[in-house]
Write a protein that holds these residues in place. Sequence first.
Motif, PDB file in Angstrom:
ATOM      1  N   VAL A  24      -6.856   1.248  -3.749  1.00 29.81           N
ATOM      2  CA  VAL A  24      -6.914   1.869  -5.219  1.00 29.81           C
ATOM      3  C   VAL A  24      -7.702   1.995  -6.067  1.00 29.81           C
ATOM      4  O   VAL A  24      -9.159   1.213  -5.928  1.00 29.81           O
ATOM      5  N   ALA A 133      -3.386  -3.276  -7.685  1.00 31.76           N
ATOM      6  CA  ALA A 133      -4.286  -2.715  -6.806  1.00 31.76           C
ATOM      7  C   ALA A 133      -3.921  -3.973  -5.713  1.00 31.76           C
ATOM      8  O   ALA A 133      -3.181  -3.429  -4.709  1.00 31.76           O
ATOM      9  N   ALA A 138      -2.617  -2.531  -2.035  1.00 27.34           N
ATOM     10  CA  ALA A 138      -4.046  -2.443  -0.988  1.00 27.34           C
ATOM     11  C   ALA A 138      -5.080  -3.111  -0.831  1.00 27.34           C
ATOM     12  O   ALA A 138      -5.404  -4.278  -0.953  1.00 27.34           O
ATOM     13  N   MET A 141      -9.874  -2.791  -4.194  1.00 24.92           N
ATOM     14  CA  MET A 141      -9.999  -1.673  -5.570  1.00 24.92           C
ATOM     15  C   MET A 141     -11.655  -1.436  -5.991  1.00 24.92           C
ATOM     16  O   MET A 141     -12.224  -1.640  -5.023  1.00 24.92           O
TER      17      MET A 141
END
Length: 381
Positions: A24, A133, A138, A141
């Motif tokens: 992300v 995120a 994810a 980030m």
Amino acid sequence: MALDTAPELNSLGFAKPPSETRVVVAMSGGVDSSVVAAKLAEEGYDVVGVTLQLYDHGAALAKKGACCAGIDIHDARRVAEEMNFPHYVLDYENIFQDAVIDEFADSYLAGATPVPCIRCNERVKFKDLLETAKDLDADCMATGHYIQRKMGATGPELHCAADANRDQSYFLFSTTPEQLAFLRFPLGHLPSKDATRELAAQYGLAVADKPDSQDICFVPNGNYASVIEKLRPGAAEPGEIVHADGRVLGTHEGVIHYTIGQRRGLGIGGLSEPLYVVKLDVDAKQVIVGPKELLATRRVPVREINWLGEGKMTDKAEHHISVKVRSTRPPREAILRPISETEAEVELLSAEEGISPGQACVFYETESSRILGGGWIWRGY
């Protein structure tokens, strides 16, 4: 017999192909975060762009030179379309109001000089957005901040950017070890902002020549007092401008119009000596002024400390470090003396002028680029 070999890590530090690594990217709409997103997409990562709407869309659109404004949301979306990855806009207006703007107003009214960009990173971007995120599955980030994450003997460490002129360590000292494990800063190693813009041009991004954001995003033209008056109507009360020797030199329309170290615009002409704001006494509604030498101090009380060094800060009675007491000043040698795990006194080896409650005091290792954490300066002198 074949020897076991460690799996090769990708550029974000994961032992799998970029296509299987979801990242992300926090996209403000500026050139820095746009380049991060484009670079990772170009490398084949599973990129998801996220932009935060931090305050009223219409008002933000009219504010030039701010981050996370209406035009910036448009620019971030355009980059995502150009590089073919998904992009989401999240309404964080209420969170931003509660976590950043309200404290900013209250701190100013209490005579402090707050740094809302640090609180935004700490309480919004690296907290709520980071959790979002993770909710998006994810692996990490990424942001466009100019700072470096390096692997040390005991895990990831925070280091200054390669370009000292762009370094943003002062604004990121409160990043916790847990957050640092999940964060990535792909621009921190670049030699200059020109290198970032060259990458933007290479990727064909429309924001390649977009100017950098200026001032605090919700403070038009740097006029803090006007923002405080809107947020807290009637809170600014008039009072006296008093010399440190006790002489009353004039009156003011509110302590919020002054900051420690200020010389211009005091409203007290006709004096033979240059005077500076040396203290703000909110309770007495007094702005106290005096000669420049009264601004100098060597002892700085710090609290709400986030420690990023080895072990606990309290493992040693003293730490010989360097510190920054303002974002625009170079680090100065100092001695850090812990009082508790979150509170300490910093003794500067040479006096600094204009140190103000509400500013950050950031700790650096003296012989490397490593950031050891930092805290908040919390009372007057």
